[in-house]
Motif scaffolding. Structure first.
Motif, PDB file in Angstrom:
ATOM      1  N   LEU A 182       0.575  -1.036   0.094  1.00  0.00           N
ATOM      2  CA  LEU A 182       0.012   0.004  -0.369  1.00  0.00           C
ATOM      3  C   LEU A 182       1.050   1.021  -0.135  1.00  0.00           C
ATOM      4  O   LEU A 182       0.603   2.045  -0.774  1.00  0.00           O
ATOM      5  CB  LEU A 182      -0.798   0.625   1.161  1.00  0.00           C
ATOM      6  N   VAL A 183       1.581   1.272   0.438  1.00  0.00           N
ATOM      7  CA  VAL A 183       2.327   2.539   0.899  1.00  0.00           C
ATOM      8  C   VAL A 183       3.203   2.946  -0.110  1.00  0.00           C
ATOM      9  O   VAL A 183       3.488   3.419  -0.889  1.00  0.00           O
ATOM     10  CB  VAL A 183       3.372   2.272   1.933  1.00  0.00           C
ATOM     11  N   ARG A 184       4.387   1.343  -0.858  1.00  0.00           N
ATOM     12  CA  ARG A 184       4.672   1.540  -2.184  1.00  0.00           C
ATOM     13  C   ARG A 184       3.959   2.194  -3.630  1.00  0.00           C
ATOM     14  O   ARG A 184       4.357   2.859  -4.612  1.00  0.00           O
ATOM     15  CB  ARG A 184       5.036  -0.323  -2.799  1.00  0.00           C
ATOM     16  N   ASN A 185       2.497   1.728  -3.958  1.00  0.00           N
ATOM     17  CA  ASN A 185       1.394   1.866  -3.876  1.00  0.00           C
ATOM     18  C   ASN A 185       1.149   3.752  -4.384  1.00  0.00           C
ATOM     19  O   ASN A 185       1.109   4.537  -5.269  1.00  0.00           O
ATOM     20  CB  ASN A 185       0.496   1.216  -3.711  1.00  0.00           C
ATOM     21  N   ALA A 186       1.038   4.412  -2.231  1.00  0.00           N
ATOM     22  CA  ALA A 186       1.013   5.017  -2.526  1.00  0.00           C
ATOM     23  C   ALA A 186       2.414   6.776  -3.591  1.00  0.00           C
ATOM     24  O   ALA A 186       2.028   7.756  -3.613  1.00  0.00           O
ATOM     25  CB  ALA A 186       0.670   5.406  -0.881  1.00  0.00           C
ATOM     26  N   PHE A 187       3.754   5.612  -2.849  1.00  0.00           N
ATOM     27  CA  PHE A 187       4.291   6.666  -3.308  1.00  0.00           C
ATOM     28  C   PHE A 187       4.609   7.216  -5.083  1.00  0.00           C
ATOM     29  O   PHE A 187       4.474   8.186  -5.607  1.00  0.00           O
ATOM     30  CB  PHE A 187       5.499   5.943  -3.270  1.00  0.00           C
ATOM     31  N   GLU A 188       4.040   5.812  -5.901  1.00  0.00           N
ATOM     32  CA  GLU A 188       3.759   5.728  -7.240  1.00  0.00           C
ATOM     33  C   GLU A 188       2.782   6.601  -7.594  1.00  0.00           C
ATOM     34  O   GLU A 188       2.728   7.269  -8.485  1.00  0.00           O
ATOM     35  CB  GLU A 188       4.036   4.244  -7.405  1.00  0.00           C
ATOM     36  N   ALA A 189       2.096   6.560  -6.651  1.00  0.00           N
ATOM     37  CA  ALA A 189       0.649   7.778  -7.062  1.00  0.00           C
ATOM     38  C   ALA A 189       1.166   9.057  -7.509  1.00  0.00           C
ATOM     39  O   ALA A 189       0.542   9.565  -7.972  1.00  0.00           O
ATOM     40  CB  ALA A 189      -0.515   7.010  -6.222  1.00  0.00           C
ATOM     41  N   VAL A 190       1.811   9.618  -6.081  1.00  0.00           N
ATOM     42  CA  VAL A 190       2.296  11.277  -5.716  1.00  0.00           C
ATOM     43  C   VAL A 190       3.316  10.884  -6.601  1.00  0.00           C
ATOM     44  O   VAL A 190       2.981  12.722  -6.673  1.00  0.00           O
ATOM     45  CB  VAL A 190       2.436  11.120  -4.834  1.00  0.00           C
ATOM     46  N   GLY A 191       4.041  10.434  -6.707  1.00  0.00           N
ATOM     47  CA  GLY A 191       5.917  10.852  -7.838  1.00  0.00           C
ATOM     48  C   GLY A 191       6.657  11.761  -6.545  1.00  0.00           C
ATOM     49  O   GLY A 191       6.614  11.704  -5.687  1.00  0.00           O
ATOM     50  N   GLN A 192       6.794  13.210  -7.473  1.00  0.00           N
ATOM     51  CA  GLN A 192       7.366  13.583  -6.745  1.00  0.00           C
ATOM     52  C   GLN A 192       6.716  14.406  -5.691  1.00  0.00           C
ATOM     53  O   GLN A 192       5.684  15.349  -6.109  1.00  0.00           O
ATOM     54  CB  GLN A 192       8.681  14.294  -8.003  1.00  0.00           C
ATOM     55  N   GLY A 193       7.552  14.423  -4.436  1.00  0.00           N
ATOM     56  CA  GLY A 193       6.257  15.462  -3.655  1.00  0.00           C
ATOM     57  C   GLY A 193       5.363  14.716  -3.328  1.00  0.00           C
ATOM     58  O   GLY A 193       4.956  13.732  -3.574  1.00  0.00           O
ATOM     59  N   GLY A 194       4.167  15.563  -3.313  1.00  0.00           N
ATOM     60  CA  GLY A 194       2.961  15.004  -2.140  1.00  0.00           C
ATOM     61  C   GLY A 194       3.157  14.227  -1.194  1.00  0.00           C
ATOM     62  O   GLY A 194       4.158  14.960  -0.422  1.00  0.00           O
ATOM     63  N   ALA A 195       2.186  13.874  -0.409  1.00  0.00           N
ATOM     64  CA  ALA A 195       1.958  13.252   0.993  1.00  0.00           C
ATOM     65  C   ALA A 195       1.781  11.924   0.991  1.00  0.00           C
ATOM     66  O   ALA A 195       0.537  11.180   0.252  1.00  0.00           O
ATOM     67  CB  ALA A 195       1.600  14.452   1.703  1.00  0.00           C
ATOM     68  N   VAL A 196       2.359  10.897   1.741  1.00  0.00           N
ATOM     69  CA  VAL A 196       2.183   9.754   2.008  1.00  0.00           C
ATOM     70  C   VAL A 196       1.912   9.893   3.627  1.00  0.00           C
ATOM     71  O   VAL A 196       3.089   9.423   4.280  1.00  0.00           O
ATOM     72  CB  VAL A 196       3.168   8.956   1.272  1.00  0.00           C
ATOM     73  N   HIS A 197       0.663   9.560   3.916  1.00  0.00           N
ATOM     74  CA  HIS A 197      -0.023   9.301   5.445  1.00  0.00           C
ATOM     75  C   HIS A 197      -0.003   7.763   5.977  1.00  0.00           C
ATOM     76  O   HIS A 197      -1.177   7.580   5.085  1.00  0.00           O
ATOM     77  CB  HIS A 197      -0.799  10.355   5.918  1.00  0.00           C
ATOM     78  N   VAL A 198       0.680   7.298   7.010  1.00  0.00           N
ATOM     79  CA  VAL A 198      -0.069   5.659   7.903  1.00  0.00           C
ATOM     80  C   VAL A 198      -0.595   5.424   9.045  1.00  0.00           C
ATOM     81  O   VAL A 198       0.784   6.465   9.378  1.00  0.00           O
ATOM     82  CB  VAL A 198       0.945   4.441   6.826  1.00  0.00           C
ATOM     83  N   ARG A 199      -1.310   5.142   9.126  1.00  0.00           N
ATOM     84  CA  ARG A 199      -1.643   5.380  10.590  1.00  0.00           C
ATOM     85  C   ARG A 199      -2.924   3.891  10.705  1.00  0.00           C
ATOM     86  O   ARG A 199      -3.409   3.778  10.001  1.00  0.00           O
ATOM     87  CB  ARG A 199      -3.203   7.473  11.192  1.00  0.00           C
ATOM     88  N   ALA A 200      -2.464   4.682  12.164  1.00  0.00           N
ATOM     89  CA  ALA A 200      -2.613   3.178  12.701  1.00  0.00           C
ATOM     90  C   ALA A 200      -3.958   3.516  13.976  1.00  0.00           C
ATOM     91  O   ALA A 200      -3.542   4.686  14.832  1.00  0.00           O
ATOM     92  CB  ALA A 200      -1.514   2.132  13.175  1.00  0.00           C
ATOM     93  N   THR A 201      -4.935   3.400  14.074  1.00  0.00           N
ATOM     94  CA  THR A 201      -6.096   3.506  15.258  1.00  0.00           C
ATOM     95  C   THR A 201      -7.012   2.647  15.538  1.00  0.00           C
ATOM     96  O   THR A 201      -6.960   0.955  15.607  1.00  0.00           O
ATOM     97  CB  THR A 201      -7.131   4.433  14.357  1.00  0.00           C
ATOM     98  N   PRO A 202      -6.471   2.707  16.978  1.00  0.00           N
ATOM     99  CA  PRO A 202      -7.986   1.015  17.659  1.00  0.00           C
ATOM    100  C   PRO A 202      -8.730   1.424  17.550  1.00  0.00           C
ATOM    101  O   PRO A 202      -9.129   2.671  17.648  1.00  0.00           O
ATOM    102  CB  PRO A 202      -7.421   1.153  19.444  1.00  0.00           C
ATOM    103  N   THR A 203     -10.057   0.042  17.009  1.00  0.00           N
ATOM    104  CA  THR A 203     -11.049   0.126  16.877  1.00  0.00           C
ATOM    105  C   THR A 203     -11.933  -0.632  18.127  1.00  0.00           C
ATOM    106  O   THR A 203     -10.929  -0.880  18.710  1.00  0.00           O
ATOM    107  CB  THR A 203     -11.934  -0.319  16.196  1.00  0.00           C
ATOM    108  N   ARG A 204     -13.366  -0.407  17.720  1.00  0.00           N
ATOM    109  CA  ARG A 204     -13.953  -1.157  19.620  1.00  0.00           C
ATOM    110  C   ARG A 204     -13.004  -2.847  18.940  1.00  0.00           C
ATOM    111  O   ARG A 204     -12.889  -3.468  17.961  1.00  0.00           O
ATOM    112  CB  ARG A 204     -14.837  -1.452  19.050  1.00  0.00           C
ATOM    113  N   LEU A 205     -13.389  -4.328  19.928  1.00  0.00           N
ATOM    114  CA  LEU A 205     -12.830  -5.043  19.882  1.00  0.00           C
ATOM    115  C   LEU A 205     -13.810  -6.300  18.879  1.00  0.00           C
ATOM    116  O   LEU A 205     -14.932  -5.798  18.920  1.00  0.00           O
ATOM    117  CB  LEU A 205     -12.946  -5.859  21.063  1.00  0.00           C
ATOM    118  N   ALA A 206     -13.428  -6.759  18.165  1.00  0.00           N
ATOM    119  CA  ALA A 206     -13.621  -7.476  17.556  1.00  0.00           C
ATOM    120  C   ALA A 206     -13.537  -8.701  17.868  1.00  0.00           C
ATOM    121  O   ALA A 206     -13.129  -9.117  19.019  1.00  0.00           O
ATOM    122  CB  ALA A 206     -12.658  -7.679  15.983  1.00  0.00           C
ATOM    123  N   THR A 207     -14.865  -9.613  17.415  1.00  0.00           N
ATOM    124  CA  THR A 207     -15.258 -10.906  17.616  1.00  0.00           C
ATOM    125  C   THR A 207     -15.140 -11.796  16.480  1.00  0.00           C
ATOM    126  O   THR A 207     -15.600 -11.870  16.057  1.00  0.00           O
ATOM    127  CB  THR A 207     -16.643 -10.661  18.175  1.00  0.00           C
TER     128      THR A 207
END
Length: 214
Positions: A156-181
């Motif tokens: 996903l990160v590699r694809n993001a870099f290819e999408a933005v090319g020179q310049g731009g922004a790529v942000h990766v974030r992890a956020t806790p969610t409610r518990l999964a069953t």
């Protein structure tokens, strides 16, 4: 008369159901044959290409140690990066053809993010990309196959870099969610999101977004 019509409808339903079952079976057989063909192709490609690629990479690295011109040095580094990209493509083809059984263990999201941050930071700096890896998971521990999950984030990160090319922004974030069953158990869950400032997928690309190697 009503009984005859009901019997006819029932027979029609049975025939349709059986036809669909046979169609699905044919699709599974075709998929199996396709995967076998891809596996043979992947093995052949790996055998024929990996050795020349290794030689190219070794020569490029050797020349880098002797090179003093900054532009030529960067060109040699680019050759090496593209060689490793080719290695990754071949490995991905073999992985798709012969996927391993997931090995589930306790995985720290922060460790995954540390690996992704380190792997792409140099490229992001050289390409002037605003690259941020933000772990708000509060030391979240999840149950997953570490290597498979890490590879998914990498892609996903590699694809993001290819999408933005020179310049731009790529942000990766992890956020806790409610518990999964899962079954009778509740387990910690986290949402991992990769966002970029690229143009996004058009309608044609969206239809093929989950096709292998598209």
């Amino acid at each position: 008369m009503v009984a005859v019509e009901q019997s006819a409808e029932r027979l029609h339903d049975i025939v349709e159901q059986r036809t669909e079952e046979l169609r699905q079976k044919d699709l599974q057989l075709a998929h199996g044959e396709q995967m076998a063909t891809i596996g043979t192709l992947a093995a052949s490609v790996a055998h024929e290409i990996n050795n020349p690629l290794a030689n190219i990479s070794a020569r490029a690295q050797s020349l880098q140690r002797e090179e003093t011109d900054a532009d030529r040095l960067e060109s040699l580094k680019q050759i090496d990066r593209q060689v490793y990209r080719a290695f990754d493509m071949i490995a991905g083809l073999m992985f798709y053809a012969n996927p391993p059984t997931p090995v589930v263990s306790s995985v720290k999201v922060s460790e995954l993010f540390d690996a992704v941050r380190a792997e792409f930071s140099e490229f992001a700096t050289s390409s002037q990309i605003d690259y941020q890896v933000i772990d708000s998971g509060e030391a979240c521990l999840i149950q997953a196959d570490r290597e498979m999950l890490l590879e998914a984030i990498r892609v996903l990160v590699r694809n993001a870099f290819e999408a933005v090319g020179q310049g731009g922004a790529v942000h990766v974030r992890a956020t806790p969610t409610r518990l999964a069953t899962v079954g009778d158990d509740e387990v910690a869950a986290v949402e991992i999101r990769v966002a970029d400032s690229g143009p996004g997928l058009d309608a044609a690309a969206s239809r093929h977004a989950f096709d292998p190697f598209y």
